[in-house]
Design a protein around this motif. Structure first.
Motif, PDB file in Angstrom:
ATOM      1  N   MET A  67     -59.156  31.707  68.723  1.00 35.02           N
ATOM      2  CA  MET A  67     -59.619  31.087  69.947  1.00 35.02           C
ATOM      3  C   MET A  67     -59.678  32.515  71.070  1.00 35.02           C
ATOM      4  N   ASP A  68     -60.790  32.714  71.637  1.00 40.08           N
ATOM      5  CA  ASP A  68     -61.276  33.795  72.473  1.00 40.08           C
ATOM      6  C   ASP A  68     -61.246  33.230  74.053  1.00 40.08           C
ATOM      7  N   ASP A  69     -60.339  32.960  74.800  1.00 45.17           N
ATOM      8  CA  ASP A  69     -60.291  32.429  76.097  1.00 45.17           C
ATOM      9  C   ASP A  69     -60.947  31.238  76.106  1.00 45.17           C
ATOM     10  N   PRO A  70     -60.368  30.061  75.291  1.00 41.34           N
ATOM     11  CA  PRO A  70     -61.332  28.972  75.200  1.00 41.34           C
ATOM     12  C   PRO A  70     -61.031  28.048  76.232  1.00 41.34           C
ATOM     13  N   PHE A  71     -59.983  28.291  77.181  1.00 45.49           N
ATOM     14  CA  PHE A  71     -59.877  27.376  78.477  1.00 45.49           C
ATOM     15  C   PHE A  71     -60.086  27.900  79.755  1.00 45.49           C
ATOM     16  N   SER A  72     -60.769  28.908  79.877  1.00 47.00           N
ATOM     17  CA  SER A  72     -61.057  29.565  80.933  1.00 47.00           C
ATOM     18  C   SER A  72     -61.921  28.885  82.100  1.00 47.00           C
ATOM     19  N   ALA A  73     -62.850  27.817  81.550  1.00 44.94           N
ATOM     20  CA  ALA A  73     -63.724  27.014  82.540  1.00 44.94           C
ATOM     21  C   ALA A  73     -62.632  26.004  83.117  1.00 44.94           C
ATOM     22  N   PHE A  74     -61.323  25.707  82.773  1.00 45.71           N
ATOM     23  CA  PHE A  74     -60.759  24.663  83.143  1.00 45.71           C
ATOM     24  C   PHE A  74     -59.691  24.769  84.013  1.00 45.71           C
ATOM     25  N   ASP A  75     -59.221  24.029  85.091  1.00 51.28           N
ATOM     26  CA  ASP A  75     -58.566  24.203  86.197  1.00 51.28           C
ATOM     27  C   ASP A  75     -57.136  23.986  85.374  1.00 51.28           C
ATOM     28  N   PRO A  76     -55.813  24.313  85.953  1.00 48.08           N
ATOM     29  CA  PRO A  76     -54.689  24.216  85.323  1.00 48.08           C
ATOM     30  C   PRO A  76     -54.216  22.927  84.736  1.00 48.08           C
ATOM     31  N   LEU A  77     -54.432  21.842  85.478  1.00 47.59           N
ATOM     32  CA  LEU A  77     -54.148  20.499  85.177  1.00 47.59           C
ATOM     33  C   LEU A  77     -54.843  20.132  83.922  1.00 47.59           C
ATOM     34  N   ILE A  78     -56.405  20.365  83.936  1.00 50.05           N
ATOM     35  CA  ILE A  78     -57.023  20.057  82.724  1.00 50.05           C
ATOM     36  C   ILE A  78     -56.501  20.866  81.507  1.00 50.05           C
ATOM     37  N   GLY A 130     -60.084  44.945  74.467  1.00 50.78           N
ATOM     38  CA  GLY A 130     -60.332  44.848  73.124  1.00 50.78           C
ATOM     39  C   GLY A 130     -59.890  43.411  72.613  1.00 50.78           C
ATOM     40  N   LYS A 131     -59.275  42.546  73.365  1.00 47.22           N
ATOM     41  CA  LYS A 131     -59.024  41.235  72.666  1.00 47.22           C
ATOM     42  C   LYS A 131     -60.274  40.443  71.807  1.00 47.22           C
ATOM     43  N   SER A 132     -61.120  40.545  72.652  1.00 52.03           N
ATOM     44  CA  SER A 132     -62.474  39.681  71.757  1.00 52.03           C
ATOM     45  C   SER A 132     -62.901  40.399  70.604  1.00 52.03           C
ATOM     46  N   PRO A 133     -62.986  41.986  70.830  1.00 48.63           N
ATOM     47  CA  PRO A 133     -63.538  42.563  69.242  1.00 48.63           C
ATOM     48  C   PRO A 133     -62.484  42.310  68.280  1.00 48.63           C
ATOM     49  N   LEU A 134     -61.145  42.286  68.537  1.00 50.84           N
ATOM     50  CA  LEU A 134     -59.995  42.247  67.739  1.00 50.84           C
ATOM     51  C   LEU A 134     -60.327  40.971  67.051  1.00 50.84           C
ATOM     52  N   VAL A 156     -63.077  29.486  68.432  1.00 52.58           N
ATOM     53  CA  VAL A 156     -63.392  28.818  69.543  1.00 52.58           C
ATOM     54  C   VAL A 156     -63.651  29.933  70.812  1.00 52.58           C
ATOM     55  N   VAL A 157     -64.618  30.136  71.358  1.00 52.32           N
ATOM     56  CA  VAL A 157     -65.017  31.293  72.414  1.00 52.32           C
ATOM     57  C   VAL A 157     -65.198  30.960  73.648  1.00 52.32           C
ATOM     58  N   ARG A 158     -65.067  31.969  74.542  1.00 49.25           N
ATOM     59  CA  ARG A 158     -65.474  31.327  75.896  1.00 49.25           C
ATOM     60  C   ARG A 158     -66.597  30.683  76.355  1.00 49.25           C
TER      61      ARG A 158
END
Length: 194
Positions: A160-171, A50-54, A95-97
């Motif tokens: 922000m809804d998982d805005p950094f999910s497409a990045f590797d940890p360093l980026i 339910g994080k995104s619906p919140l 910002v969304v995924r």
């Protein structure tokens, strides 16, 4: 037989039974948040918890079935659509995924008019990509465009809804630092990034 809302409120039915009996999903239940100006708040949970619906409720992109939503001292759940324009576009940035970039516009077009586009592009290391279409950009770059678009508007509230999910940890760490998202605890080494 109780209604969906009555069943949930009475706690007589768990989430999966509400789904099976009433053919609906209980997205957010019993959430009560009070956030102060300047506060960074993170909601963590399992997938489909339910994080995104919140977040979508706070911006009033989803209407609540019951209860109230207050944003910046105003009751948002009862605002008519025309009154929501200002909070959605000025007060609350998001910002969304999946950035939902406009496919018919270039990168500069996606960032909007009247913004300091070149400075914003440079801050997210997107120099030289200004005239590319979204489908010409890798997923991580598309996420950067969404982040720049939200930050450039300088909203009072940034969701922000998982805005950094497409990045590797360093980026991810680098962009969080550039976006001003890292708290003092992280800068002091007391908070470790995933």
């Amino acid at each position: 037989m109780p209604t969906r809302l009555e069943a949930v409120r009475s706690h007589t039915l768990p989430k999966d039974e509400v789904r099976d009996l009433f053919d609906c999903v209980l997205g957010v239940w019993n959430a009560n948040l009070t956030l102060r100006e300047g506060e960074i708040f993170c909601v963590r949970g399992l997938s489909a918890s339910g994080k995104s619906p919140l977040v979508l409720h706070i911006k009033r992109l989803i209407d609540p079935t019951a209860e109230e939503i207050h944003v910046a001292g105003r009751r948002a759940d009862t605002m008519p659509e025309p009154a929501l324009e200002q909070p959605r576009s000025v007060t609350i940035g998001m910002v969304v995924r999946y950035m939902a970039l406009w496919p018919h516009r270039t990168l500069t077009g996606n960032l909007g008019f009247g913004l300091d586009v070149l400075r914003a592009l440079s801050s997210m290391e997107l120099d030289g990509w200004e005239d590319h279409q979204p489908d010409q950009l890798p997923g991580g770059m598309q996420q950067r465009v969404g982040l720049v678009r939200a930050l450039a508007a300088d909203p009072d509230i940034l969701l922000m809804d998982d805005p950094f999910s497409a990045f590797d940890p360093l980026i991810r760490r680098q962009l969080q630092d550039q976006a001003g998202i890292v708290t003092q605890a992280a800068q002091d080494g007391r908070l470790h990034h995933p």
